[in-house]
Design a protein around this motif. Sequence first.
Motif, PDB file in Angstrom:
ATOM      1  N   PRO A   2      -6.674 -13.992 -50.198  1.00 38.01           N
ATOM      2  CA  PRO A   2      -7.186 -13.485 -48.929  1.00 38.01           C
ATOM      3  C   PRO A   2      -8.682 -13.776 -48.706  1.00 38.01           C
ATOM      4  O   PRO A   2      -9.141 -13.779 -47.577  1.00 38.01           O
ATOM      5  CB  PRO A   2      -6.947 -11.981 -48.997  1.00 38.01           C
ATOM      6  N   ALA A   3      -9.411 -14.022 -49.767  1.00 37.93           N
ATOM      7  CA  ALA A   3     -10.848 -14.294 -49.657  1.00 37.93           C
ATOM      8  C   ALA A   3     -11.074 -15.791 -49.477  1.00 37.93           C
ATOM      9  O   ALA A   3     -10.240 -16.606 -49.852  1.00 37.93           O
ATOM     10  CB  ALA A   3     -11.564 -13.804 -50.907  1.00 37.93           C
ATOM     11  N   CYS A   4     -12.229 -16.137 -48.915  1.00 39.98           N
ATOM     12  CA  CYS A   4     -12.595 -17.545 -48.696  1.00 39.98           C
ATOM     13  C   CYS A   4     -13.981 -17.807 -49.273  1.00 39.98           C
ATOM     14  O   CYS A   4     -14.809 -16.900 -49.352  1.00 39.98           O
ATOM     15  CB  CYS A   4     -12.633 -17.862 -47.208  1.00 39.98           C
ATOM     16  N   LYS A   5     -14.200 -19.063 -49.637  1.00 38.29           N
ATOM     17  CA  LYS A   5     -15.519 -19.480 -50.100  1.00 38.29           C
ATOM     18  C   LYS A   5     -16.540 -19.144 -49.009  1.00 38.29           C
ATOM     19  O   LYS A   5     -16.309 -19.399 -47.829  1.00 38.29           O
ATOM     20  CB  LYS A   5     -15.513 -20.980 -50.386  1.00 38.29           C
ATOM     21  N   GLY A   6     -17.655 -18.528 -49.417  1.00 36.59           N
ATOM     22  CA  GLY A   6     -18.696 -18.147 -48.477  1.00 36.59           C
ATOM     23  C   GLY A   6     -18.583 -16.718 -47.969  1.00 36.59           C
ATOM     24  O   GLY A   6     -19.501 -16.217 -47.325  1.00 36.59           O
ATOM     25  N   ASP A   7     -17.455 -16.050 -48.244  1.00 41.12           N
ATOM     26  CA  ASP A   7     -17.277 -14.656 -47.815  1.00 41.12           C
ATOM     27  C   ASP A   7     -18.203 -13.719 -48.582  1.00 41.12           C
ATOM     28  O   ASP A   7     -18.412 -13.885 -49.781  1.00 41.12           O
ATOM     29  CB  ASP A   7     -15.840 -14.172 -48.060  1.00 41.12           C
ATOM     30  N   THR A   8     -18.719 -12.737 -47.894  1.00 44.72           N
ATOM     31  CA  THR A   8     -19.415 -11.623 -48.530  1.00 44.72           C
ATOM     32  C   THR A   8     -18.361 -10.543 -48.727  1.00 44.72           C
ATOM     33  O   THR A   8     -17.658 -10.179 -47.780  1.00 44.72           O
ATOM     34  CB  THR A   8     -20.560 -11.103 -47.648  1.00 44.72           C
ATOM     35  N   VAL A   9     -18.218 -10.055 -49.960  1.00 46.31           N
ATOM     36  CA  VAL A   9     -17.155  -9.101 -50.262  1.00 46.31           C
ATOM     37  C   VAL A   9     -17.739  -7.779 -50.756  1.00 46.31           C
ATOM     38  O   VAL A   9     -18.837  -7.726 -51.301  1.00 46.31           O
ATOM     39  CB  VAL A   9     -16.167  -9.666 -51.308  1.00 46.31           C
TER      40      VAL A   9
END
Length: 159
Positions: free
Chosen positions: A142-149
């Motif tokens: 569900p996460a992508c490169k560049g995402d702030t989590v």
Amino acid sequence: MGLTAKVNNSFEFEVSPEAIANVDAIYLSENKLHVIHDHRSFHVEIVKSDFNSKSYTIVINNATYEVELKDELDQLIGEMGFNSGLKHQIRNITAPMPGLILDIAVTAGQQVKEGDTLLILEAMKMENSLTASFDGVIKSIPACKGDTVDKDQLLIEFE
């Protein structure tokens, strides 16, 4: 009780909360520190960190050490014999702390082995490799490169 540190898979010692609080350290960069202990100077570099296994590769004054840290809960789980089955019940990888996803090394449907790097999370000015704690197949990412989590945000789901 503080932490138990195991160095190079042989030397083990306790680190008290007071000792942790009294560390005289200055960050020189995101993974390099200058530490003074007992009037001696140490140059420390954190080369690799794995939050899943709480293991680190550090270099202190040009000598490399493999360090494994366990807190009270980790120690209690080990004493009760629950370690072996836990990793096979984990089906989701969540963010251990807030950060930025720098790289995702896997794709949905990919077979991974225990220890394979899944993604790189930048947190607290350090790059942290999140690795597979067991052999399995990636169900979704569900996460992508560049995402702030955020802490505990779902990053990778296993089948």
